[in-house]
Design a protein around this motif. Structure first.
Motif, PDB file in Angstrom:
ATOM      1  N   HIS A 155       0.856  -1.191   0.000  1.00 49.98           N
ATOM      2  CA  HIS A 155       0.000   0.000   0.000  1.00 49.98           C
ATOM      3  C   HIS A 155       0.890   1.238   0.000  1.00 49.98           C
ATOM      4  N   ILE A 156       0.688   2.111  -0.980  1.00 49.58           N
ATOM      5  CA  ILE A 156       1.357   3.416  -1.007  1.00 49.58           C
ATOM      6  C   ILE A 156       0.327   4.472  -0.621  1.00 49.58           C
ATOM      7  N   ARG A 157       0.654   5.259   0.364  1.00 49.71           N
ATOM      8  CA  ARG A 157      -0.235   6.327   0.851  1.00 49.71           C
ATOM      9  C   ARG A 157       0.396   7.669   0.486  1.00 49.71           C
ATOM     10  N   LEU A 158      -0.235   8.429  -0.401  1.00 48.56           N
ATOM     11  CA  LEU A 158       0.306   9.708  -0.856  1.00 48.56           C
ATOM     12  C   LEU A 158      -0.242  10.839   0.005  1.00 48.56           C
ATOM     13  N   VAL A 159       0.687  11.586   0.623  1.00 51.48           N
ATOM     14  CA  VAL A 159       0.323  12.720   1.461  1.00 51.48           C
ATOM     15  C   VAL A 159       0.875  14.017   0.888  1.00 51.48           C
ATOM     16  N   GLY A 160       2.122  13.983   0.396  1.00 51.93           N
ATOM     17  CA  GLY A 160       2.731  15.172  -0.189  1.00 51.93           C
ATOM     18  C   GLY A 160       2.037  15.584  -1.478  1.00 51.93           C
ATOM     19  N   LEU A 161       1.993  16.902  -1.724  1.00 56.69           N
ATOM     20  CA  LEU A 161       1.392  17.424  -2.955  1.00 56.69           C
ATOM     21  C   LEU A 161       2.431  17.392  -4.071  1.00 56.69           C
ATOM     22  N   HIS A 162       2.091  16.736  -5.167  1.00 53.99           N
ATOM     23  CA  HIS A 162       3.018  16.573  -6.286  1.00 53.99           C
ATOM     24  C   HIS A 162       2.696  17.596  -7.368  1.00 53.99           C
ATOM     25  N   LEU A 186       2.525  -1.879 -10.609  1.00 53.95           N
ATOM     26  CA  LEU A 186       1.451  -1.688  -9.645  1.00 53.95           C
ATOM     27  C   LEU A 186       0.324  -2.695  -9.875  1.00 53.95           C
ATOM     28  N   VAL A 187      -0.008  -2.952 -11.141  1.00 55.04           N
ATOM     29  CA  VAL A 187      -1.085  -3.894 -11.443  1.00 55.04           C
ATOM     30  C   VAL A 187      -0.660  -5.330 -11.163  1.00 55.04           C
ATOM     31  N   LEU A 188       0.522  -5.709 -11.675  1.00 52.82           N
ATOM     32  CA  LEU A 188       0.939  -7.104 -11.542  1.00 52.82           C
ATOM     33  C   LEU A 188       1.182  -7.505 -10.096  1.00 52.82           C
ATOM     34  N   ASP A 189       1.622  -6.545  -9.263  1.00 50.26           N
ATOM     35  CA  ASP A 189       1.866  -6.845  -7.850  1.00 50.26           C
ATOM     36  C   ASP A 189       0.705  -6.403  -6.961  1.00 50.26           C
ATOM     37  N   GLU A 190      -0.388  -5.993  -7.585  1.00 51.81           N
ATOM     38  CA  GLU A 190      -1.598  -5.584  -6.864  1.00 51.81           C
ATOM     39  C   GLU A 190      -1.267  -4.636  -5.709  1.00 51.81           C
ATOM     40  N   ILE A 191      -0.597  -3.582  -6.070  1.00 50.57           N
ATOM     41  CA  ILE A 191      -0.232  -2.550  -5.096  1.00 50.57           C
ATOM     42  C   ILE A 191      -1.331  -1.499  -5.064  1.00 50.57           C
ATOM     43  N   ARG A 192      -1.763  -1.175  -3.881  1.00 52.30           N
ATOM     44  CA  ARG A 192      -2.836  -0.189  -3.720  1.00 52.30           C
ATOM     45  C   ARG A 192      -2.243   1.190  -3.487  1.00 52.30           C
ATOM     46  N   ILE A 193      -2.781   2.192  -4.171  1.00 52.98           N
ATOM     47  CA  ILE A 193      -2.409   3.585  -3.939  1.00 52.98           C
ATOM     48  C   ILE A 193      -3.623   4.310  -3.379  1.00 52.98           C
ATOM     49  N   SER A 194      -3.425   4.989  -2.260  1.00 55.32           N
ATOM     50  CA  SER A 194      -4.483   5.836  -1.713  1.00 55.32           C
ATOM     51  C   SER A 194      -3.891   7.200  -1.402  1.00 55.32           C
ATOM     52  N   THR A 195      -4.756   8.160  -1.204  1.00 51.59           N
ATOM     53  CA  THR A 195      -4.301   9.517  -0.923  1.00 51.59           C
ATOM     54  C   THR A 195      -4.923   9.990   0.386  1.00 51.59           C
ATOM     55  N   SER A 196      -4.295  11.005   0.966  1.00 50.80           N
ATOM     56  CA  SER A 196      -4.751  11.531   2.251  1.00 50.80           C
ATOM     57  C   SER A 196      -4.766  13.052   2.180  1.00 50.80           C
ATOM     58  N   LYS A 197      -5.919  13.642   2.421  1.00 51.00           N
ATOM     59  CA  LYS A 197      -6.070  15.095   2.375  1.00 51.00           C
ATOM     60  C   LYS A 197      -6.380  15.642   3.765  1.00 51.00           C
ATOM     61  N   VAL A 198      -5.511  16.448   4.266  1.00 48.07           N
ATOM     62  CA  VAL A 198      -5.691  17.199   5.509  1.00 48.07           C
ATOM     63  C   VAL A 198      -6.174  16.272   6.637  1.00 48.07           C
ATOM     64  N   HIS A 199      -7.338  16.523   7.206  1.00 48.60           N
ATOM     65  CA  HIS A 199      -7.831  15.717   8.321  1.00 48.60           C
ATOM     66  C   HIS A 199      -9.338  15.845   8.402  1.00 48.60           C
ATOM     67  N   ILE A 200      -9.946  14.982   9.191  1.00 48.22           N
ATOM     68  CA  ILE A 200     -11.374  15.084   9.507  1.00 48.22           C
ATOM     69  C   ILE A 200     -11.472  15.649  10.912  1.00 48.22           C
ATOM     70  N   CYS A 201     -11.977  16.854  11.005  1.00 49.37           N
ATOM     71  CA  CYS A 201     -11.877  17.624  12.242  1.00 49.37           C
ATOM     72  C   CYS A 201     -12.457  16.896  13.444  1.00 49.37           C
ATOM     73  N   ASP A 202     -13.647  16.341  13.310  1.00 52.85           N
ATOM     74  CA  ASP A 202     -14.315  15.736  14.463  1.00 52.85           C
ATOM     75  C   ASP A 202     -13.577  14.513  14.990  1.00 52.85           C
ATOM     76  N   GLN A 203     -12.794  13.859  14.173  1.00 50.49           N
ATOM     77  CA  GLN A 203     -12.076  12.658  14.597  1.00 50.49           C
ATOM     78  C   GLN A 203     -10.606  12.938  14.882  1.00 50.49           C
ATOM     79  N   ASP A 204      -9.930  13.531  13.927  1.00 52.55           N
ATOM     80  CA  ASP A 204      -8.469  13.616  14.007  1.00 52.55           C
ATOM     81  C   ASP A 204      -7.966  14.701  14.950  1.00 52.55           C
ATOM     82  N   LEU A 205      -8.676  15.826  15.034  1.00 54.41           N
ATOM     83  CA  LEU A 205      -8.203  16.893  15.915  1.00 54.41           C
ATOM     84  C   LEU A 205      -8.309  16.513  17.394  1.00 54.41           C
TER      85      LEU A 205
END
Length: 352
Positions: free
Chosen positions: A265-272, A283-302
């Motif tokens: 799993h690759i998690r992208l946080v930096g802005l490219h 990525l396809v042959l090794d079934e690697i998952r890419i997800s992204t993360s934007k800022v935060h969810i205030c009610d949970q993360d703060l």
């Protein structure tokens, strides 16, 4: 009031700026006690405007033109809107960075960071690198007994917690963080708090040292060796099960793709900002998952960030490179961060 005002690329001026209007019914007005500079602010300074609406009104906030930067802040409540409850004058609070509507389909699904009408304090309206700012009460949280110098890390730590939560990593996960700046080092701290052994990668010896103090168990200097090869060696040749990419650079992304394990799993946080070619076949042959993360969810993360800082206040002290005055923010803040000279967060002191 005095504020650090964005006028365009390489043009931030510490100047007199209009005081905020009396808070709207749903807002509180804060006297800023501490603020800090985010990598996004530096990105706007170096190569923007990317997010600041300089030529056309922002579709959600309506702002256009220069504005006071700053979305990481701690403030003392100076005034309270007519419909606000739960906050009194004198309370010390930390606001989240993003404003959401609360009624669109994504808000109702709990994904307020993807709101149809989302905008960011300090990027789309005036922010906290100033003496005062208005923020919605619903994105603000009491800091409790936390000193301001600790609470100032709550918003960036919330970003890190959101990124780590989305990986599902736990004890036994092999996890690498590529890019150990302000958010990357806090990702390491968040992983450590979850019992995850972390590999830290950067080109800066000073940032690597900070990551080590945050709990990274393996440190890789990418200026001296091939980062992906070193990650594979550290994981017995398999690669990291999770790679969190926070550098926002093509080199960092390329290393992430080569370093992740099969089925990982690759998690992208930096802005490219630059084009970033991917080895899609791998990525396809090794079934690697890419997800992204934007800022935060205030009610949970703060709230989680404030709780973690209460239990581990050392996270904040280790994350800070320097504390400066607002009048010094360009030479001692933006210049140093743009040059890669800061090993951690740069905090701006205002008031007591």
């Amino acid at each position: 009031m005095l504020a650090a005002v964005y006028h365009g690329q390489k043009d931030i001026r510490v100047q007199q700026w209009p005081d905020p209007a009396p808070p709207e019914a749903h807002e509180i007005q804060l006297e800023i006690v501490r603020a800090s500079i985010c990598g996004t602010d530096v990105d706007e300074y170096v190569s923007g405007p990317h997010l600041v609406p300089m030529t056309a009104p922002h579709p959600a906030s309506g702002h256009v033109g220069p504005l006071a930067l700053g979305h990481e802040m701690v403030g003392r409540v100076a005034s309270v809107g007519a419909e606000v409850s739960g906050f009194r004058i004198g309370d010390v609070v930390v606001p989240g960075s993003g404003v959401s509507c609360g009624t669109c389909r994504l808000c109702l699904a709990g994904r307020t960071n993807l709101c149809d009408s989302y905008y960011t304090v300090g990027l789309h309206v005036d922010g906290g690198l100033a003496e005062r700012v208005n923020v919605p009460a619903r994105i603000s949280r009491h800091v409790g007994d936390l000193p301001a110098d600790i609470a100032i890390m709550a918003q960036p730590l919330a970003v890190a917690l959101h990124a780590v939560r989305g990986t599902g990593a736990g004890p036994g996960t092999s996890l690498a963080v590529i890019g150990l700046g302000g958010i990357g080092s806090l990702v390491v701290a968040a992983c450590t708090a979850r019992g995850v052994d972390t590999i830290g990668v950067d080109v800066s010896a000073a940032r690597l040292e900070v990551a080590g103090r945050m709990g990274a168990t393996t440190l890789i200097d990418a200026s001296q060796e091939d980062a992906a090869a070193a990650i594979r060696r550290a994981t017995g040749g398999e690669g990291a099960g999770v790679v969190v990419e926070t550098s926002g650079t093509p080199r960092g992304l390329e290393a992430a793709v080569r370093a992740v394990s099969r089925g990982g799993h690759i998690r992208l946080v930096g802005l490219h900002r630059d084009p970033s070619p991917l080895d899609l076949t791998r990525l396809v042959l090794d079934e690697i998952r890419i997800s992204t993360s934007k800022v935060h969810i205030c009610d949970q993360d703060l709230p989680d960030a404030l709780s973690l800082l209460g239990d581990h206040p050392r996270i904040a002290s280790e994350a800070v490179d320097a504390v400066i005055g607002l009048e010094d923010i360009v030479p001692s803040g933006f210049h140093r961060m743009a040059a890669g000279e800061a090993a951690g967060k740069i905090v701006v002191r205002s008031g007591a």
